[in-house]
Structures are given as C-alpha cells and as structure tokens.
Motif scaffolding. Sequence first.
Motif, PDB file in Angstrom:
ATOM      1  N   ARG A  49     -10.210 -10.918   7.892  1.00 55.17           N
ATOM      2  CA  ARG A  49     -10.345  -9.583   7.296  1.00 55.17           C
ATOM      3  C   ARG A  49     -10.807  -9.578   5.846  1.00 55.17           C
ATOM      4  O   ARG A  49     -11.357  -8.578   5.390  1.00 55.17           O
ATOM      5  CB  ARG A  49      -9.006  -8.856   7.393  1.00 55.17           C
ATOM      6  CG  ARG A  49      -8.681  -8.491   8.811  1.00 55.17           C
ATOM      7  CD  ARG A  49      -7.409  -7.731   8.861  1.00 55.17           C
ATOM      8  NE  ARG A  49      -7.027  -7.401  10.212  1.00 55.17           N
ATOM      9  CZ  ARG A  49      -5.875  -6.870  10.525  1.00 55.17           C
ATOM     10  NH1 ARG A  49      -4.996  -6.623   9.571  1.00 55.17           N
ATOM     11  NH2 ARG A  49      -5.589  -6.600  11.767  1.00 55.17           N
ATOM     12  N   LYS A  97       0.812  -1.225   0.000  1.00 55.93           N
ATOM     13  CA  LYS A  97       0.000   0.000   0.000  1.00 55.93           C
ATOM     14  C   LYS A  97       0.846   1.277   0.000  1.00 55.93           C
ATOM     15  O   LYS A  97       0.537   2.220  -0.708  1.00 55.93           O
ATOM     16  CB  LYS A  97      -0.915   0.024   1.239  1.00 55.93           C
ATOM     17  CG  LYS A  97      -2.020  -1.009   1.204  1.00 55.93           C
ATOM     18  CD  LYS A  97      -2.577  -1.252   2.602  1.00 55.93           C
ATOM     19  CE  LYS A  97      -1.540  -1.886   3.474  1.00 55.93           C
ATOM     20  NZ  LYS A  97      -1.871  -2.206   4.821  1.00 55.93           N
ATOM     21  N   GLY A 142      -3.224  -1.959   7.698  1.00 51.88           N
ATOM     22  CA  GLY A 142      -3.921  -3.186   7.312  1.00 51.88           C
ATOM     23  C   GLY A 142      -5.170  -3.505   8.124  1.00 51.88           C
ATOM     24  O   GLY A 142      -6.064  -4.204   7.661  1.00 51.88           O
ATOM     25  N   ASP A 193      -0.352   5.164   9.006  1.00 49.77           N
ATOM     26  CA  ASP A 193       0.623   4.762  10.042  1.00 49.77           C
ATOM     27  C   ASP A 193       1.633   5.881  10.318  1.00 49.77           C
ATOM     28  O   ASP A 193       1.962   6.165  11.473  1.00 49.77           O
ATOM     29  CB  ASP A 193       1.399   3.509   9.605  1.00 49.77           C
ATOM     30  CG  ASP A 193       0.565   2.240   9.728  1.00 49.77           C
ATOM     31  OD1 ASP A 193      -0.388   2.227  10.513  1.00 49.77           O
ATOM     32  OD2 ASP A 193       0.895   1.260   9.027  1.00 49.77           O
ATOM     33  N   ARG A 231      -6.416   1.552  17.731  1.00 53.05           N
ATOM     34  CA  ARG A 231      -7.535   1.627  16.773  1.00 53.05           C
ATOM     35  C   ARG A 231      -8.287   2.951  16.901  1.00 53.05           C
ATOM     36  O   ARG A 231      -8.763   3.491  15.915  1.00 53.05           O
ATOM     37  CB  ARG A 231      -8.505   0.455  16.972  1.00 53.05           C
ATOM     38  CG  ARG A 231      -7.920  -0.911  16.700  1.00 53.05           C
ATOM     39  CD  ARG A 231      -7.520  -1.111  15.247  1.00 53.05           C
ATOM     40  NE  ARG A 231      -6.728  -2.329  15.078  1.00 53.05           N
ATOM     41  CZ  ARG A 231      -5.869  -2.522  14.095  1.00 53.05           C
ATOM     42  NH1 ARG A 231      -5.657  -1.593  13.182  1.00 53.05           N
ATOM     43  NH2 ARG A 231      -5.173  -3.636  14.014  1.00 53.05           N
ATOM     44  N   ARG A 287       5.969  -4.708  13.128  1.00 52.64           N
ATOM     45  CA  ARG A 287       4.527  -4.963  13.003  1.00 52.64           C
ATOM     46  C   ARG A 287       4.107  -5.873  14.162  1.00 52.64           C
ATOM     47  O   ARG A 287       4.210  -7.092  14.085  1.00 52.64           O
ATOM     48  CB  ARG A 287       4.227  -5.632  11.665  1.00 52.64           C
ATOM     49  CG  ARG A 287       4.437  -4.707  10.474  1.00 52.64           C
ATOM     50  CD  ARG A 287       4.089  -5.421   9.192  1.00 52.64           C
ATOM     51  NE  ARG A 287       4.057  -4.527   8.054  1.00 52.64           N
ATOM     52  CZ  ARG A 287       5.107  -4.272   7.260  1.00 52.64           C
ATOM     53  NH1 ARG A 287       6.288  -4.816   7.505  1.00 52.64           N
ATOM     54  NH2 ARG A 287       4.975  -3.464   6.235  1.00 52.64           N
TER      55      ARG A 287
HETATM   56  C1  S3P Z   1      -1.722  -3.429  11.220  1.00 53.53           C
HETATM   57  C2  S3P Z   1      -1.032  -3.038  10.094  1.00 53.53           C
HETATM   58  C3  S3P Z   1       0.084  -2.069  10.136  1.00 53.53           C
HETATM   59  C4  S3P Z   1      -0.084  -1.121  11.341  1.00 53.53           C
HETATM   60  C5  S3P Z   1      -0.248  -1.901  12.604  1.00 53.53           C
HETATM   61  C6  S3P Z   1      -1.470  -2.831  12.565  1.00 53.53           C
HETATM   62  C7  S3P Z   1      -2.813  -4.444  11.098  1.00 53.53           C
HETATM   63  O1  S3P Z   1       0.099  -1.315   8.945  1.00 53.53           O
HETATM   64  O2  S3P Z   1      -1.174  -0.257  11.158  1.00 53.53           O
HETATM   65  O3  S3P Z   1       0.930  -2.627  12.811  1.00 53.53           O
HETATM   66  O4  S3P Z   1      -3.650  -4.544  11.996  1.00 53.53           O
HETATM   67  O5  S3P Z   1      -2.852  -5.139  10.050  1.00 53.53           O
HETATM   68  P1  S3P Z   1       0.614  -1.898   7.500  1.00 53.53           P
HETATM   69  O6  S3P Z   1      -0.543  -2.610   6.882  1.00 53.53           O
HETATM   70  O7  S3P Z   1       0.938  -0.634   6.753  1.00 53.53           O
HETATM   71  O8  S3P Z   1       1.795  -2.757   7.753  1.00 53.53           O
END
Ligand code: S3P
Length: 174
Positions: free
Chosen positions: A137, A14, A79, A33, A57, A118
């Motif tokens: 998801r 992304k 994500g 992020d 969140r 992550r």
């Molecule tokens: C998450 C994805 C991460 C980040 C966090 C949680 C998720 O972003 O927001 O670690 O819940 O899938 P990316 O998708 O940019 O890695």
Amino acid sequence: MKNIALIGFMGSGKSTVGKVLSKRLGYSYTDTDKLIERRTRKTIPEIFEDDGEDKFRQIESAILDEALAQSEAVVSCGGGIVKLERNRTMLKEKAIVVYLKTDPKEVFLRVGRSGHTRPLLNANDPEAEINRLLKEREPLYKEVADKVVDTTGKSLEEVVDLILEALEAEGLKV
Ligand code: S3P
C-alpha cells in the motif's frame, strides 16, 4: 473549502487525530468505518465475515463519495481506501490528502493484536501481515498524498500541529 482526508495504515491514528484536527479547524468530522457501520447496521468484522472484502470495498467506496460530497470536513479513511483506483481519483479531486505514515513496528505495537476488530489482522502472524500489506500500500498512499506526516514516536498534539503546519504551507488558512 476543500475537505481534508486522512489516509494511512491501520493504527496510524487517523481517527483520534481527525477528531482533534476537525475541532481545531472548526470543520465537521467523518470516519468512513463508523459511517459504514451506521449505514449497514453491521460491524466491520460482520461485513467481512458475511459479505467478503470485495463487498466491503464497494460499500466503502459509496461511503467515501458521500463523505467527500461535504465541504470543510475532516474525513478519516479506512486503511484500505486507497486500494480502488476510483477512490484514489476521488480523493485527489475532492480533498487535501494527508498521509499519516507510521513505522510497521509501531503499527504492530498499537494494533497487532486487534484481529477481532480488524479482520485483515486476524492472521497467524499479524506482524508479517502488517509488513506485507504496508509494502503493497505504501506506493498507493504516496500516490494520493498531498502531504506526508510521520507519526512514529509522536504525540497526538504533535501530529495535529504538524498537519496544521503542512496545511498552512498548502495555502489553507488555519
Ligand atoms: C482496513 C482498515 C480498517 C477497516 C477495515 C479494513 C484495511 O480501518 O476499514 O478493517 O484494509 O486496512 P482502520 O484503518 O481505521 O483500522
């Protein structure tokens, strides 16, 4: 003009795709992020560690509001952005949403060992965790998406071209 939101699992590309896409369209670029880290002056792992996922969140949702208040912006979303219903509603209202779909095996190859950055992949068996989370998801990504682009085995330029084609079909002048 509406914003373009990129959604999809960790490691679906992304951020890299979003940067190139925004240049091709002459749109601004926002990464939820990165914006969270700038606003909180903490890294994502620090927020998970200090405050927990629920708090993360909440912050993420406020940041999404801010990102989608723009126009002509490409917004690369974390994500897990689709977990909250309010985010899904907001995305549907305020953006053309493109789901970057990636095969779980490729996700694992790209990000399976990145548990230090992550937190959700900081598991004993990251591959199993990827499969579990993706299963949970996938229906949410599909619910929100206006367009689905499969990135598996594709180069950055190929993915960007596919998105531009999909946006043109959506009536966006690109
Ligand atoms: C998450 C994805 C991460 C980040 C966090 C949680 C998720 O972003 O927001 O670690 O819940 O899938 P990316 O998708 O940019 O890695």
